[in-house]
Design a protein around this motif. Structure first.
Motif, PDB file in Angstrom:
ATOM      1  N   PHE A 122       0.814  -1.228   0.000  1.00 45.48           N
ATOM      2  CA  PHE A 122       0.000   0.000   0.000  1.00 45.48           C
ATOM      3  C   PHE A 122       0.844   1.272   0.000  1.00 45.48           C
ATOM      4  O   PHE A 122       0.345   2.346  -0.330  1.00 45.48           O
ATOM      5  CB  PHE A 122      -0.975  -0.004   1.183  1.00 45.48           C
ATOM      6  N   LYS A 123       2.135   1.144   0.337  1.00 44.74           N
ATOM      7  CA  LYS A 123       2.968   2.338   0.387  1.00 44.74           C
ATOM      8  C   LYS A 123       3.106   3.005  -0.988  1.00 44.74           C
ATOM      9  O   LYS A 123       3.413   4.179  -1.086  1.00 44.74           O
ATOM     10  CB  LYS A 123       4.322   2.011   0.989  1.00 44.74           C
ATOM     11  N   THR A 163      -3.161  -4.359   2.916  1.00 44.97           N
ATOM     12  CA  THR A 163      -1.986  -3.526   2.674  1.00 44.97           C
ATOM     13  C   THR A 163      -0.903  -4.170   1.810  1.00 44.97           C
ATOM     14  O   THR A 163       0.029  -3.488   1.405  1.00 44.97           O
ATOM     15  CB  THR A 163      -1.358  -3.098   4.010  1.00 44.97           C
ATOM     16  N   ALA A 164      -0.989  -5.461   1.563  1.00 48.94           N
ATOM     17  CA  ALA A 164       0.048  -6.080   0.715  1.00 48.94           C
ATOM     18  C   ALA A 164      -0.549  -7.221  -0.088  1.00 48.94           C
ATOM     19  O   ALA A 164      -1.492  -7.884   0.342  1.00 48.94           O
ATOM     20  CB  ALA A 164       1.213  -6.585   1.555  1.00 48.94           C
ATOM     21  N   ASN A 215       3.107   2.074  12.013  1.00 47.71           N
ATOM     22  CA  ASN A 215       3.523   3.415  12.382  1.00 47.71           C
ATOM     23  C   ASN A 215       2.331   4.353  12.620  1.00 47.71           C
ATOM     24  O   ASN A 215       2.500   5.529  12.876  1.00 47.71           O
ATOM     25  CB  ASN A 215       4.414   3.973  11.276  1.00 47.71           C
ATOM     26  N   GLY A 237       0.227   5.498  10.477  1.00 49.20           N
ATOM     27  CA  GLY A 237      -0.040   6.458   9.413  1.00 49.20           C
ATOM     28  C   GLY A 237      -1.344   6.167   8.690  1.00 49.20           C
ATOM     29  O   GLY A 237      -2.187   7.053   8.514  1.00 49.20           O
ATOM     30  N   ASN A 238      -1.521   4.915   8.297  1.00 47.35           N
ATOM     31  CA  ASN A 238      -2.677   4.529   7.514  1.00 47.35           C
ATOM     32  C   ASN A 238      -3.984   4.792   8.272  1.00 47.35           C
ATOM     33  O   ASN A 238      -4.910   5.421   7.760  1.00 47.35           O
ATOM     34  CB  ASN A 238      -2.530   3.040   7.159  1.00 47.35           C
ATOM     35  N   ASP A 288       9.540  -2.911   2.693  1.00 49.68           N
ATOM     36  CA  ASP A 288       8.559  -2.371   1.750  1.00 49.68           C
ATOM     37  C   ASP A 288       8.823  -0.923   1.334  1.00 49.68           C
ATOM     38  O   ASP A 288       8.670  -0.562   0.173  1.00 49.68           O
ATOM     39  CB  ASP A 288       7.147  -2.437   2.356  1.00 49.68           C
ATOM     40  N   HIS A 311      -0.441  -9.404   6.764  1.00 51.15           N
ATOM     41  CA  HIS A 311      -0.884  -8.166   7.420  1.00 51.15           C
ATOM     42  C   HIS A 311      -2.403  -8.042   7.379  1.00 51.15           C
ATOM     43  O   HIS A 311      -3.047  -7.653   8.356  1.00 51.15           O
ATOM     44  CB  HIS A 311      -0.216  -6.957   6.752  1.00 51.15           C
ATOM     45  N   MET A 335       4.598  -4.493  10.307  1.00 49.72           N
ATOM     46  CA  MET A 335       3.934  -3.967  11.499  1.00 49.72           C
ATOM     47  C   MET A 335       4.777  -4.210  12.753  1.00 49.72           C
ATOM     48  O   MET A 335       4.306  -4.003  13.865  1.00 49.72           O
ATOM     49  CB  MET A 335       2.570  -4.645  11.664  1.00 49.72           C
ATOM     50  N   THR A 342      -1.953  -2.043  11.473  1.00 51.66           N
ATOM     51  CA  THR A 342      -1.258  -0.812  11.833  1.00 51.66           C
ATOM     52  C   THR A 342       0.159  -1.049  12.336  1.00 51.66           C
ATOM     53  O   THR A 342       0.415  -1.994  13.074  1.00 51.66           O
ATOM     54  CB  THR A 342      -2.076  -0.086  12.929  1.00 51.66           C
TER      55      THR A 342
HETATM   56  C1  LIG Z   1       3.824  -0.104   6.248  1.00 55.75           C
HETATM   57  C2  LIG Z   1       2.867  -1.255   6.280  1.00 55.75           C
HETATM   58  C3  LIG Z   1       1.865  -1.377   7.282  1.00 55.75           C
HETATM   59  C4  LIG Z   1       1.742  -0.401   8.434  1.00 55.75           C
HETATM   60  O1  LIG Z   1       1.221   0.841   8.033  1.00 55.75           O
HETATM   61  P1  LIG Z   1       1.338   2.120   8.986  1.00 55.75           P
HETATM   62  O2  LIG Z   1       0.893   3.265   8.175  1.00 55.75           O
HETATM   63  O3  LIG Z   1       2.796   2.201   9.363  1.00 55.75           O
HETATM   64  O4  LIG Z   1       0.484   1.867  10.174  1.00 55.75           O
HETATM   65  C5  LIG Z   1       0.988  -2.440   7.209  1.00 55.75           C
HETATM   66  N1  LIG Z   1       1.081  -3.364   6.225  1.00 55.75           N
HETATM   67  C6  LIG Z   1       2.029  -3.292   5.260  1.00 55.75           C
HETATM   68  C7  LIG Z   1       2.102  -4.363   4.230  1.00 55.75           C
HETATM   69  C8  LIG Z   1       2.941  -2.229   5.239  1.00 55.75           C
HETATM   70  O5  LIG Z   1       3.886  -2.176   4.273  1.00 55.75           O
END
Ligand SMILES: *Cc1c(COP(=O)(O)O)cnc(C)c1O
Length: 509
Positions: A112-113, A426-427, A269, A271-272, A146, A400, A322, A267
């Motif tokens: 997701f980054k 997120t991935a 950091n 941020g999301n 990531d 995740h 995480m 979660t």
């Molecule tokens: C970075 C990441 C997270 C955590 O997201 P935050 O914004 O740091 O809470 C969760 N899942 C994946 C796959 C990530 O790369």
């Protein structure tokens, strides 16, 4: 819209200045001075828009010093073309009538980054122009996996920028390493560092605070900056997909426009999930924000007790993105929830750095608990959840996403809350193919296979295609072989940037 620091010691700035600066000089994080609440009707106007239009609409509320056409250009460069696969930036997949998955991993690096790191370089180059900066920006990144690849993909060949990514020898997976060392682009550097992530991160911090190096950089027309998740320019694009998911639910008649929706977010950091909070502050109808953690459940404990205590063991888990004990973006929530009390925030953060803990008190804890629910998932339950969601829905969840799904199941059992819910994924499962294949088909399938063979096995057995960013990775040419010790990182970066000439044989090897 102006931006101030959560610690109160920095004059208000424009968004361009805040994005260029990254971390506020007083050590705090930049936050918008106000909340741009949508007028009645504006929420429903999103329903008929494309993702890019929704992005332009939301971003223009925060980046008020950018013109409409500048924002449109940033959005087009990030989300147009074929950087994201044909399913788009943030598609919704429905598991049942009440639960949908928001897949944020259709970008070039399968995590997701990408959503934020594809557009941050665009904001950054515009911000440099607006602030009259004519030096070239050099982005430094220490990565545990990531972020490094997503930042490389975002900054590769972006004019006016260069990027140097440092990854620890001990700490990234074979696939993650291969993704980085095969990166193309005329302005990219990738360096392996002896040691673990902490050594690498400490090395990058040392480079940032090296005054002599900063001076030499300046003489060479260069300046360091960071693409790290505390930059406002990384948070703001994440607000968009919460609105987008909501608009899609309305469009598909799964909810009436105005109905509340819950979001479950895996979660690290913070941020999301904080981006979801900002969406809510703009008027997005949110029921509960469910904050999912793994065995490093410092946030779950915080939400239960009001005490944030990092004096605990660090666990390496199957959901490594995480594995975090300092959730930096929580500082922004504390600022907002304390009624913008910068003095209090500064004292909590001081306590965190001096004693390793802080206590926000009962009132604040209860205030947070009205909106947030915290839960965590063990290693064993993460793998069991991957198995059960495949059996039940034929859906392949990454580790995740599985952490989040299991926390949601616990939330449902505890509250019986029937609100329509969006699970943020997120991935891509292929990014963690060893854990996922093992969970689905038993540890036996892993025997004698490397990570690349497991990609194919996972694809054959699930009939899900290997994402383009990972397919063929094994055969791609290795372009980056530079290596450094943690102590030698500043020297290495100076040579790579041509500030001091490379001595033969010194940096390669
Ligand atoms: C970075 C990441 C997270 C955590 O997201 P935050 O914004 O740091 O809470 C969760 N899942 C994946 C796959 C990530 O790369």
């Amino acid at each position: 819209m102006r931006y101030v620091s959560t610690r109160g010691g920095t004059p208000a700035m424009s968004s361009a200045e805040a994005i260029k600066t990254g971390l506020a000089p007083d050590g705090g994080l930049f936050v918008p001075e106000g909340h741009p609440v949508l007028a009645t009707g504006e929420l429903s106007s999103l329903i008929g828009m494309t993702y890019k239009e929704r992005a332009g609409f939301i971003l223009s509320r925060y980046l008020t010093d950018f013109t409409e056409s500048e924002i449109a250009m940033c959005v087009e460069n990030a989300y147009g073309g074929t950087r994201f696969d044909k399913q788009g930036v943030a598609p919704l997949v429905h598991l049942d009538g009440r639960l949908s998955v928001l897949e944020l991993w259709h970008g070039p690096t399968c995590a997701f980054k990408d959503v934020a790191l594809q557009i941050l370089p665009q904001f950054m180059t515009e911000a440099m122009k607006k602030t009259g900066e004519n030096r070239e920006i050099v982005i430094l990144v220490a990565t545990s996996g990531d972020t490094g690849k997503a930042a490389l993909e975002g900054f590769a060949d972006v004019p006016g920028t260069r990027i140097a990514v440092f990854y620890p020898d001990e700490g990234v997976s074979e696939v993650q390493k291969r993704q980085m060392i095969t990166q193309e682009g005329s302005n990219v550097h990738v360096v392996g560092v002896s040691g673990n992530f902490d050594d690498t991160q400490t090395g990058v911090k040392r480079i940032f605070s090296d005054a002599a190096l900063a001076e030499a950089m300046d003489r060479a027309g260069l300046v360091f900056s960071s693409a790290n998740s505390i930059n406002w320019g990384r948070l703001v694009p994440q607000i968009v997909y919460y609105f987008s998911a909501y608009a899609d639910l309305c469009r598909e008649n799964r909810i009436q426009c105005g109905d509340p929706v819950n979001f479950v977010v895996p979660t690290g950091n913070f941020g999301n999930i904080l981006a979801a909070w900002y969406a809510m502050s703009m008027g997005l109808p949110v029921g509960r924000l469910i904050c999912a953690s793994n065995a490093n459940h410092i946030l779950t404990d915080f939400m239960e007790t009001g005490v944030y205590d990092r004096r605990r063991d660090f666990h390496k888990t199957v959901s490594p993105s995480m594995d975090i004990l300092i959730s930096s973006n929580l500082e922004r929530l504390l600022y907002e929830m304390s009624g913008k009390d910068a003095e209090k925030v500064a004292s909590w953060m001081k306590s965190l750095s001096v004693t390793g803990a802080y206590n926000v008190g009962t009132e604040m804890k209860e205030h947070i608990a009205k909106l947030f629910y915290g839960g965590w998932t063990s290693e064993d339950d993460t793998l069991k959840t991957i198995h059960s969601v495949w059996k039940e829905h034929h859906y392949v969840a990454d580790t995740h996403t599985a952490v989040a799904l299991n926390v949601y199941n616990g939330y449902l059992a505890e509250t019986n809350d029937k609100t329509v819910t969006v699970l943020v994924s997120t991935a891509s499962p292929f990014k963690f193919s060893d854990s996922v294949a093992g969970a689905l088909f038993g540890a036996g399938v892993l025997e004698g296979k490397d990570e690349f063979e497991l990609l194919d096995l996972l694809s054959e057995r699930t009939q899900w295609p290997v994402p383009a960013g990972l397919a063929g990775l094994r055969d791609r040419e290795i372009l980056h072989k530079v290596h450094a010790t943690a102590e030698g990182m500043a020297l290495t970066v100076s040579r790579l940037l041509g500030i001091i000439p490379a001595a033969e044989g010194e940096i390669h090897g």
